[in-house]
Design a protein around this motif. Sequence first.
Motif, mmCIF file in Angstrom:
data_model
loop_
_atom_site.group_PDB
_atom_site.id
_atom_site.type_symbol
_atom_site.label_atom_id
_atom_site.label_comp_id
_atom_site.label_asym_id
_atom_site.label_seq_id
_atom_site.Cartn_x
_atom_site.Cartn_y
_atom_site.Cartn_z
ATOM 1 N N LEU A 13 0.824 -1.220 0.033
ATOM 2 C CA LEU A 13 -0.075 -0.089 -0.045
ATOM 3 C C LEU A 13 0.874 1.316 0.044
ATOM 4 O O LEU A 13 1.939 1.493 0.767
ATOM 5 C CB LEU A 13 -1.007 -0.021 1.308
ATOM 6 C CG LEU A 13 -1.667 0.827 1.528
ATOM 7 C CD1 LEU A 13 -2.763 1.374 -0.009
ATOM 8 C CD2 LEU A 13 -2.747 0.973 2.770
ATOM 9 N N ILE A 14 0.565 2.113 -1.036
ATOM 10 C CA ILE A 14 1.455 3.330 -1.106
ATOM 11 C C ILE A 14 0.641 4.518 -1.018
ATOM 12 O O ILE A 14 -0.465 4.388 -2.032
ATOM 13 C CB ILE A 14 2.397 3.385 -2.396
ATOM 14 C CG1 ILE A 14 3.002 2.187 -2.322
ATOM 15 C CG2 ILE A 14 3.273 4.607 -2.514
ATOM 16 C CD1 ILE A 14 3.596 1.857 -3.580
ATOM 17 N N THR A 15 0.606 5.458 -0.421
ATOM 18 C CA THR A 15 -0.037 6.632 -0.512
ATOM 19 C C THR A 15 0.609 7.879 -0.809
ATOM 20 O O THR A 15 1.762 8.008 -0.369
ATOM 21 C CB THR A 15 -0.860 6.921 0.991
ATOM 22 O OG1 THR A 15 0.225 7.266 2.090
ATOM 23 C CG2 THR A 15 -1.707 5.901 1.425
ATOM 24 N N VAL A 16 0.068 8.591 -1.643
ATOM 25 C CA VAL A 16 0.764 9.651 -2.463
ATOM 26 C C VAL A 16 -0.271 11.019 -2.002
ATOM 27 O O VAL A 16 -1.100 11.079 -2.655
ATOM 28 C CB VAL A 16 1.182 9.770 -3.622
ATOM 29 C CG1 VAL A 16 2.017 10.653 -4.320
ATOM 30 C CG2 VAL A 16 1.976 8.307 -4.107
ATOM 31 N N ASN A 17 0.622 11.987 -1.624
ATOM 32 C CA ASN A 17 -0.250 13.394 -1.236
ATOM 33 C C ASN A 17 0.531 14.351 -2.007
ATOM 34 O O ASN A 17 1.391 14.592 -2.067
ATOM 35 C CB ASN A 17 -0.061 13.722 0.346
ATOM 36 C CG ASN A 17 -1.031 12.643 0.997
ATOM 37 O OD1 ASN A 17 -2.139 12.720 0.884
ATOM 38 N ND2 ASN A 17 -0.410 12.381 2.124
ATOM 39 N N ILE A 18 -0.533 14.877 -3.021
ATOM 40 C CA ILE A 18 0.420 15.952 -4.099
ATOM 41 C C ILE A 18 -0.540 17.187 -3.760
ATOM 42 O O ILE A 18 -1.888 17.351 -3.430
ATOM 43 C CB ILE A 18 0.003 15.480 -5.569
ATOM 44 C CG1 ILE A 18 0.529 13.961 -5.745
ATOM 45 C CG2 ILE A 18 0.450 16.456 -6.437
ATOM 46 C CD1 ILE A 18 0.157 13.512 -6.893
ATOM 47 N N SER A 19 0.365 18.265 -3.775
ATOM 48 C CA SER A 19 -0.222 19.707 -3.644
ATOM 49 C C SER A 19 0.323 20.607 -4.538
ATOM 50 O O SER A 19 1.636 20.600 -4.845
ATOM 51 C CB SER A 19 -0.146 20.126 -2.151
ATOM 52 O OG SER A 19 1.134 20.214 -1.869
ATOM 53 N N ILE A 44 -0.964 -0.979 -4.423
ATOM 54 C CA ILE A 44 -2.145 -0.282 -4.402
ATOM 55 C C ILE A 44 -1.667 1.091 -4.205
ATOM 56 O O ILE A 44 -1.032 1.310 -3.223
ATOM 57 C CB ILE A 44 -3.220 -0.885 -3.320
ATOM 58 C CG1 ILE A 44 -3.625 -2.241 -3.505
ATOM 59 C CG2 ILE A 44 -4.322 0.124 -3.257
ATOM 60 C CD1 ILE A 44 -4.185 -2.812 -2.589
ATOM 61 N N ILE A 45 -1.969 1.956 -5.175
ATOM 62 C CA ILE A 45 -1.359 3.273 -5.024
ATOM 63 C C ILE A 45 -2.573 4.165 -4.980
ATOM 64 O O ILE A 45 -3.366 4.281 -5.838
ATOM 65 C CB ILE A 45 -0.474 3.678 -6.338
ATOM 66 C CG1 ILE A 45 0.799 2.905 -6.231
ATOM 67 C CG2 ILE A 45 -0.061 5.005 -6.029
ATOM 68 C CD1 ILE A 45 1.464 3.125 -7.510
ATOM 69 N N ILE A 46 -2.696 4.957 -3.590
ATOM 70 C CA ILE A 46 -3.716 5.884 -3.463
ATOM 71 C C ILE A 46 -3.037 7.228 -3.549
ATOM 72 O O ILE A 46 -2.123 7.659 -3.016
ATOM 73 C CB ILE A 46 -4.364 5.589 -2.113
ATOM 74 C CG1 ILE A 46 -4.681 3.956 -1.899
ATOM 75 C CG2 ILE A 46 -5.516 6.824 -1.754
ATOM 76 C CD1 ILE A 46 -5.205 3.896 -0.462
#
Length: 110
Positions: A13-19, A44-46
């Motif tokens: 599980l990979i989470t990526v926050n982009i701003s 799984i990329i969120i």
Amino acid sequence: MNISIETKEKDQLITVNISGEIDAYTAPKLRESLFQLAEKKESIIIINLSGVTYMDSTGLGVFVGVFKNIRSNNGQLKLLGLSSRLMRLFEITGLSTIMDISGQIEGEVS
């Protein structure tokens, strides 16, 4: 024009926050970061886009490429936090029908 990319990984599980803004200037940095993650098998990329204030067609192209790469590695891509403007971009292009843009997964990486 700046972009911030924050990544957290826990197993598959990979989470990526982009701003910031995703455009022709920032897309190469985003592409490089996301394509490295997309190479991982069965991940799984969120991607949380709630901090994205602007995205043009260059950004859409990055997400199409990442989506294809993830799928070829038997992974999943989920896009969350789209503003109404970003949602409209995905709807107009038809990407909202092939990408999961509202799904959530338990066990979010902290």
